[in-house]
Every structure is written in structure tokens, then in C-alpha cells.
Motif scaffolding. Structure first.
Motif, PDB file in Angstrom:
ATOM      1  N   ASN A 127       0.835  -1.203   0.000  1.00  0.00           N
ATOM      2  CA  ASN A 127       0.000   0.000   0.000  1.00  0.00           C
ATOM      3  C   ASN A 127       0.871   1.255   0.000  1.00  0.00           C
ATOM      4  OD1 ASN A 127      -2.537   1.203  -0.145  1.00  0.00           O
ATOM      5  ND2 ASN A 127      -2.837   1.267   2.060  1.00  0.00           N
ATOM      6  N   ASP A 128       1.918   1.206  -0.803  1.00  0.00           N
ATOM      7  CA  ASP A 128       2.933   2.257  -0.802  1.00  0.00           C
ATOM      8  C   ASP A 128       2.394   3.556  -1.407  1.00  0.00           C
ATOM      9  OD1 ASP A 128       6.004   2.819  -0.608  1.00  0.00           O
ATOM     10  OD2 ASP A 128       5.382   3.551  -2.583  1.00  0.00           O
ATOM     11  N   PRO A 129       2.499   4.671  -0.710  1.00  0.00           N
ATOM     12  CA  PRO A 129       1.935   5.928  -1.215  1.00  0.00           C
ATOM     13  C   PRO A 129       2.629   6.445  -2.470  1.00  0.00           C
ATOM     14  CG  PRO A 129       3.163   6.287   0.829  1.00  0.00           C
ATOM     15  CD  PRO A 129       3.037   4.812   0.670  1.00  0.00           C
ATOM     16  N   LEU A 130       3.940   6.251  -2.585  1.00  0.00           N
ATOM     17  CA  LEU A 130       4.653   6.741  -3.772  1.00  0.00           C
ATOM     18  C   LEU A 130       4.260   5.933  -5.012  1.00  0.00           C
ATOM     19  CD1 LEU A 130       8.216   7.417  -2.267  1.00  0.00           C
ATOM     20  CD2 LEU A 130       6.338   9.038  -2.660  1.00  0.00           C
ATOM     21  N   PHE A 131       4.062   4.646  -4.836  1.00  0.00           N
ATOM     22  CA  PHE A 131       3.595   3.802  -5.939  1.00  0.00           C
ATOM     23  C   PHE A 131       2.201   4.251  -6.367  1.00  0.00           C
ATOM     24  CE2 PHE A 131       1.556  -0.281  -7.372  1.00  0.00           C
ATOM     25  CZ  PHE A 131       2.326  -0.468  -8.512  1.00  0.00           C
ATOM     26  N   ALA A 132       1.337   4.517  -5.383  1.00  0.00           N
ATOM     27  CA  ALA A 132      -0.016   5.005  -5.679  1.00  0.00           C
ATOM     28  C   ALA A 132       0.036   6.353  -6.402  1.00  0.00           C
ATOM     29  CB  ALA A 132      -0.826   5.113  -4.391  1.00  0.00           C
ATOM     30  N   ASP A 133       0.995   7.204  -6.027  1.00  0.00           N
ATOM     31  CA  ASP A 133       1.159   8.498  -6.707  1.00  0.00           C
ATOM     32  C   ASP A 133       1.441   8.299  -8.191  1.00  0.00           C
ATOM     33  OD1 ASP A 133       0.766   9.975  -4.394  1.00  0.00           O
ATOM     34  OD2 ASP A 133       2.914  10.201  -3.972  1.00  0.00           O
ATOM     35  N   ASP A 140      -7.796  10.364 -14.812  1.00  0.00           N
ATOM     36  CA  ASP A 140      -8.627  11.464 -14.316  1.00  0.00           C
ATOM     37  C   ASP A 140      -9.708  10.950 -13.373  1.00  0.00           C
ATOM     38  OD1 ASP A 140      -7.411  13.388 -16.183  1.00  0.00           O
ATOM     39  OD2 ASP A 140      -8.483  12.240 -17.723  1.00  0.00           O
ATOM     40  N   ILE A 141     -10.120   9.710 -13.568  1.00  0.00           N
ATOM     41  CA  ILE A 141     -11.200   9.089 -12.801  1.00  0.00           C
ATOM     42  C   ILE A 141     -10.742   7.691 -12.401  1.00  0.00           C
ATOM     43  CG2 ILE A 141     -13.609   8.283 -12.851  1.00  0.00           C
ATOM     44  CD1 ILE A 141     -14.107  10.285 -15.130  1.00  0.00           C
ATOM     45  N   TYR A 142     -11.120   7.281 -11.188  1.00  0.00           N
ATOM     46  CA  TYR A 142     -10.817   5.926 -10.718  1.00  0.00           C
ATOM     47  C   TYR A 142     -12.122   5.176 -10.512  1.00  0.00           C
ATOM     48  CZ  TYR A 142      -9.454   2.170  -7.472  1.00  0.00           C
ATOM     49  OH  TYR A 142      -9.265   0.953  -6.848  1.00  0.00           O
ATOM     50  N   ILE A 143     -12.202   3.964 -11.064  1.00  0.00           N
ATOM     51  CA  ILE A 143     -13.371   3.096 -10.874  1.00  0.00           C
ATOM     52  C   ILE A 143     -12.898   1.756 -10.338  1.00  0.00           C
ATOM     53  CG2 ILE A 143     -15.202   1.810 -12.038  1.00  0.00           C
ATOM     54  CD1 ILE A 143     -15.444   4.140 -13.997  1.00  0.00           C
ATOM     55  N   ASN A 144     -13.459   1.360  -9.211  1.00  0.00           N
ATOM     56  CA  ASN A 144     -13.158   0.033  -8.661  1.00  0.00           C
ATOM     57  C   ASN A 144     -14.275  -0.914  -9.074  1.00  0.00           C
ATOM     58  OD1 ASN A 144     -12.576  -2.277  -7.198  1.00  0.00           O
ATOM     59  ND2 ASN A 144     -11.904  -1.154  -5.380  1.00  0.00           N
ATOM     60  N   ASP A 145     -13.907  -1.939  -9.823  1.00  0.00           N
ATOM     61  CA  ASP A 145     -14.872  -2.965 -10.231  1.00  0.00           C
ATOM     62  C   ASP A 145     -14.410  -4.340  -9.763  1.00  0.00           C
ATOM     63  OD1 ASP A 145     -17.376  -3.216 -11.363  1.00  0.00           O
ATOM     64  OD2 ASP A 145     -16.619  -3.818 -13.326  1.00  0.00           O
ATOM     65  N   PRO A 161      -7.280   5.458  -4.600  1.00  0.00           N
ATOM     66  CA  PRO A 161      -8.507   6.266  -4.603  1.00  0.00           C
ATOM     67  C   PRO A 161      -8.383   7.585  -3.843  1.00  0.00           C
ATOM     68  CG  PRO A 161      -9.040   3.972  -4.209  1.00  0.00           C
ATOM     69  CD  PRO A 161      -7.546   4.075  -4.170  1.00  0.00           C
ATOM     70  N   HIS A 162      -7.578   7.597  -2.785  1.00  0.00           N
ATOM     71  CA  HIS A 162      -7.396   8.836  -2.015  1.00  0.00           C
ATOM     72  C   HIS A 162      -6.662   9.906  -2.818  1.00  0.00           C
ATOM     73  CE1 HIS A 162      -8.984   7.293   1.742  1.00  0.00           C
ATOM     74  NE2 HIS A 162      -8.200   6.232   1.669  1.00  0.00           N
ATOM     75  N   ARG A 163      -6.021   9.502  -3.904  1.00  0.00           N
ATOM     76  CA  ARG A 163      -5.244  10.435  -4.709  1.00  0.00           C
ATOM     77  C   ARG A 163      -5.959  10.868  -5.982  1.00  0.00           C
ATOM     78  NH1 ARG A 163      -2.386   7.856  -1.294  1.00  0.00           N
ATOM     79  NH2 ARG A 163      -0.305   8.555  -0.677  1.00  0.00           N
ATOM     80  N   MET A 164      -7.162  10.373  -6.171  1.00  0.00           N
ATOM     81  CA  MET A 164      -7.916  10.677  -7.379  1.00  0.00           C
ATOM     82  C   MET A 164      -9.023  11.686  -7.081  1.00  0.00           C
ATOM     83  SD  MET A 164      -6.401   8.805  -9.650  1.00  0.00           S
ATOM     84  CE  MET A 164      -7.556   8.965 -11.017  1.00  0.00           C
ATOM     85  N   PRO A 165      -9.247  12.652  -7.997  1.00  0.00           N
ATOM     86  CA  PRO A 165     -10.299  13.652  -7.756  1.00  0.00           C
ATOM     87  C   PRO A 165     -11.699  13.060  -7.755  1.00  0.00           C
ATOM     88  CG  PRO A 165      -9.405  13.874  -9.963  1.00  0.00           C
ATOM     89  CD  PRO A 165      -8.521  12.901  -9.249  1.00  0.00           C
ATOM     90  N   ILE A 166     -11.892  12.003  -8.535  1.00  0.00           N
ATOM     91  CA  ILE A 166     -13.215  11.376  -8.634  1.00  0.00           C
ATOM     92  C   ILE A 166     -13.050   9.859  -8.577  1.00  0.00           C
ATOM     93  CG2 ILE A 166     -15.254  11.041 -10.072  1.00  0.00           C
ATOM     94  CD1 ILE A 166     -14.658  13.812 -11.256  1.00  0.00           C
ATOM     95  N   THR A 399     -18.005  11.967  -1.692  1.00  0.00           N
ATOM     96  CA  THR A 399     -18.666  12.708  -2.756  1.00  0.00           C
ATOM     97  C   THR A 399     -17.666  13.591  -3.474  1.00  0.00           C
ATOM     98  OG1 THR A 399     -19.265  14.425  -1.167  1.00  0.00           O
ATOM     99  CG2 THR A 399     -20.886  12.713  -1.589  1.00  0.00           C
ATOM    100  N   LEU A 400     -18.104  14.210  -4.535  1.00  0.00           N
ATOM    101  CA  LEU A 400     -17.260  15.097  -5.324  1.00  0.00           C
ATOM    102  C   LEU A 400     -16.836  16.306  -4.493  1.00  0.00           C
ATOM    103  CD1 LEU A 400     -16.319  15.238  -8.312  1.00  0.00           C
ATOM    104  CD2 LEU A 400     -18.203  16.807  -8.700  1.00  0.00           C
ATOM    105  N   PRO A 401     -15.557  16.672  -4.523  1.00  0.00           N
ATOM    106  CA  PRO A 401     -15.115  17.853  -3.776  1.00  0.00           C
ATOM    107  C   PRO A 401     -15.911  19.098  -4.161  1.00  0.00           C
ATOM    108  CG  PRO A 401     -13.230  16.613  -4.602  1.00  0.00           C
ATOM    109  CD  PRO A 401     -14.450  16.004  -5.227  1.00  0.00           C
ATOM    110  N   GLU A 402     -16.124  19.955  -3.174  1.00  0.00           N
ATOM    111  CA  GLU A 402     -16.919  21.167  -3.392  1.00  0.00           C
ATOM    112  C   GLU A 402     -16.307  22.027  -4.494  1.00  0.00           C
ATOM    113  OE1 GLU A 402     -18.661  24.977  -0.832  1.00  0.00           O
ATOM    114  OE2 GLU A 402     -17.482  23.398   0.148  1.00  0.00           O
TER     115      GLU A 402
END
Length: 409
Positions: A127-133, A140-145, A161-166, A399-402
Motif C-alpha cells: 500500500n505504498d503511497p509513492l507507488f499510488a502516486d 482522471d477518474i478511478y473506478i473500482n470494479d 482512490p485517495h489520490r484521485m479527484p473522482i 462525494t465530489l469535492p466542493e
């Protein structure tokens, strides 16, 4: 699905969409042996293609300890193309780095790029943060299926997912969550649980979480043996857990307190050896010889379960009721599966099943497609039924950021 964004909420045209799939499929000599997981990803991928997304597929395969070419995701390229009606599947032999970023940049709307096995990088399972970066740069979008991987806090499942805007859920994930939420939160009653398997200890938390939600509970396999032993029955040489006697009695008491009718075998199939072509016979639970093994529920028990089923409107099934790998010790599971399948086809019953052995049982019986829903998530399915919060699901509940309106519809 108010907690999650779905494909219905997104405008994906021209957007780079990272789709976390589970293509961890069995194969031999570069041939896929079971394409179920690939086939089930198709609805999400086809919809994204039709809507003009640039699709980047993330997945793992096996447990490589390094970049093992024998576990390259290239093995699924042809099968994925067939599932997507001959679509050209672009493949690149890594999942991060400049070459991958260039391949993504070259995608046109509606095209599909399959990245190499995520687990070729040890950072994925850490769960390495740099790899996720680095993964986050690609979309632009992340979908978990991939519900089946969502119990693991791995980089592509939890950190990314924490690094994706949507972030959103795909159609397979949506179907899984809707089915499981229904059976646990608002089922049509009465509800029957069918739980098999070898050990009470491995499903203790599941039983504690399920019993208050069920009206009837059928137990089979080694689990039933342990409860019979706890009540003083001789079970011969059968598989059971002697150390779980007190806990087994607690389960019986807990079910009674919660008005959950516990259905244990009244008769069983026994054999002197658990092997093919071994002689076998039916006996009651009061008359099991010391030198015998219990290998299946008996015909009287089967008829009783089927009779109880007629009053039920929902069934949740996890685990076989006997040694289903060796005929004819699969007949108990077979008879119950046929009845559940028939009533499901007739729309008299909502049936939800999951777990590796359960799927194997239903597939062997030829009724897999007759059940209302069969979960693809093995460990994730069990952890959800146990009441655990799955890290790969929790991180999607936002939800989507304000102030951000695109690419939402």
C-alpha cells in the motif's frame, strides 16, 4: 448506492479512466481455464468504451515475488478481447513509469490499455503511497470494479482512490454491494442461511454476525459435526474441532435467543474411508459407528431442509454441505442447490451465494446462472458477511469535492 458514485453519475468522454479489475484467473500453458472474472468485468468496460472513455485497466495475477514472466497479465489479453467482442486490447509490460504514461497519452477515445501485473512491484501489496502516486498520474477518474480484492489494503485498491479527484464503482461492484446490502439490511423474509465448511473456528465471526439477521440456519460439513459433538453425539472419525465444544454450545444458545431456527442433520451419509468408490450408507446421528466418517447430509435431512425452504423468500449460501469433491458425497449439496435454483428461476426466492467452494459446488451442479446473484469475492465476501469494513470499499465512500463539476454529469 447513495454512498457511492456509479457510472450513471459520470461524464467519461475523453477522460482517462483507471479501472481496477480482478483478472486473477486460473490458466495453464497460456490458456485461461475459467474466464468468469474477465466476463463479469465486461459490462463496465463496454459501457465505458461506448461512452468514449480512455480505459486503463489495473489488475494483479497470482503472487509473484518479482517480475515473473510466467505471471504476466498478457495471458488475459486475448480472452479479454474476445469478451469485448474483438476489441483491440493494447498491452504494455509495466504499470508505472514514462513508457506507461506515454502509452496512456496515445490512447484515443474508446480504446483499452491493459497494464502489466501490479504485483510485479512489491509496493502494490505494501500500500505504498509513492507507488499510488505514480498510478494516479495515469488517470482522471478511478473506478473500482473488483469487489473480490477490496478486503486488501493494497496500493491500487486503497491508497490510489485517495489520490484521485473522482472515484466511483463499476457495474460488477455495484451489483455485489446491492446484493449483499439487500441480504444483510433489508431482505425479504423469512431468510435462510446455508453455511457449510470444515471448521467453526474459521466462520465463528460470520455466524455471530448472521444469526441475528436470519430466521433459519442450516449447518453442514465439519461445522455441523462440531455442533453434534458438543451436544453429546458420537461422530466416529469425522472431522470436528474438540476445542470448540463450548463455543459450539454458545452458538446453539445464541441462535435460540435470537429466534433463529438452527437446522442440524438428523441423518447422515457415512463411509469407512474418504475416497472414490468407498462403500457408504445412511444412518441417523444417534447411530454413527466409531470407525466411520460423516461425508454428507442424509436424505431425511435433505427433505427437511427443502420443506423449510418452501417458507423462505431469501437464501444466503456459503459453503458445501458435504465432501462435494467426491461423488456421491455431493448429493446433499446437489439436492438443495437444485431446489434453490428452481425456486429462484420461478421468482419465488432470492438466492445469493459466495465463497470459492460454494461457487465450485454450484458450477459443478450446473445451477450457477440460476441463482439470483453469485458473488465473485471469496475472502471479501466472507469479510463483508462477518460485518467488517473493507478498506477498498471505505475509501470510495465520498462525494465530489466542493466546487468541482467536471467530469460529473
Amino acid at each position: 448506492m447513495e454512498k457511492f458514485l456509479t457510472l450513471d453519475d459520470l461524464d467519461v468522454s475523453g477522460k482517462r479512466v483507471l479501472v481496477r479489475c480482478d483478472f486473477n484467473v486460473p490458466f495453464h500453458n497460456n490458456k485461461i481455464l475459467d474466464s468468469t472474472r474477465i466476463d463479469r468485468a465486461a459490462p463496465t468496460l463496454l459501457e465505458l468504451m461506448d461512452r468514449g472513455a480512455k480505459i486503463i485497466i489495473l489488475s494483479h495475477l497470482g503472487r509473484p515475488h518479482d517480475k515473473n514472466p510466467l505471471l504476466s497479465l498478457k495471458v488475459v489479453q486475448e480472452a479479454l478481447s474476445d469478451t469485448l467482442y474483438g476489441t483491440c486490447i493494447h498491452f504494455i509490460s509495466d504499470c508505472i513509469g514514462p513508457d506507461v504514461e506515454k502509452a496512456v497519452q496515445n490512447l484515443e477515445n474508446g480504446q483499452v490499455l491493459l497494464l502489466e501485473n501490479l504485483r510485479f512491484h512489491i509496493e502494490e501489496e505494501q500500500n505504498d503511497p509513492l507507488f499510488a502516486d505514480q498510478l494516479a498520474k495515469l488517470g482522471d477518474i478511478y473506478i473500482n470494479d473488483a469487489f473480490s480484492t477490496s478486503h486488501r489494503a493494497h496500493a491500487s485498491v486503497e491508497a490510489l482512490p485517495h489520490r484521485m479527484p473522482i472515484v466511483a464503482i463499476g457495474r460488477l461492484m455495484q451489483a455485489e454491494l446491492e446484493a449483499l446490502s439487500f441480504v444483510l439490511e433489508s431482505p425479504k423474509r423469512p431468510v435462510m442461511g446455508i453455511v457449510g465448511g470444515s471448521k467453526v473456528s474459521t466462520k465463528l465471526q460470520l455466524l455471530r454476525n448472521l444469526i441475528p439477521k436470519l430466521n433459519k440456519l442450516v449447518l453442514g460439513g465439519g461445522m455441523a459435526n462440531t455442533l453434534l459433538y458438543a451436544q453429546g453425539f458420537s461422530i466416529g472419525k469425522s472431522l470436528y474441532e474438540e476445542s470448540m465444544k463450548d463455543i459450539a454450545l454458545d452458538i446453539i444458545s445464541f441462535a435460540k435467543e435470537r429466534n433463529c431456527e438452527l437446522l442440524l442433520p438428523s441423518d447422515v451419509i457415512i463411509t469407512p474411508e474418504i475416497k472414490e468408490n468407498s462403500p457408504f450408507e445412511r444412518t441417523t446421528i444417534e447411530n454413527i459407528p466409531e470407525n466411520s466418517y460423516i461425508v454428507d447430509i442424509g436424505p431425511t435431512t435433505r427433505r427437511s431442509i427443502i420443506a423449510h425452504l418452501k417458507d423462505c423468500h431469501t437464501v444466503l449460501w456459503n459453503g458445501p454441505l458435504g465432501v462435494f469433491e467426491i461423488p456421491p458425497f455431493d448429493e446433499g449439496s446437489h439436492d438443495i442447490a437444485l431446489e434453490v435454483a428452481k425456486r429462484s428461476r420461478d421468482k419465488d426466492l432470492i438466492s445469493i451465494a459466495g465463497g470459492g467452494d460454494t461457487v465450485a459446488v454450484l458450477s459443478k451442479m450446473g445451477v450457477l446462472n440460476d441463482f439470483t446473484y453469485v458473488s465473485t469475492g471469496g475472502g471479501a465476501f466472507l469479510e463483508w458477511l462477518e460485518g467488517h469494513t473493507l478498506p477498498g470499499i471505505k475509501c470510495l465512500e465520498r462525494t465530489l469535492p466542493e466546487g468541482l463539476h467536471c467530469p460529473l454529469k
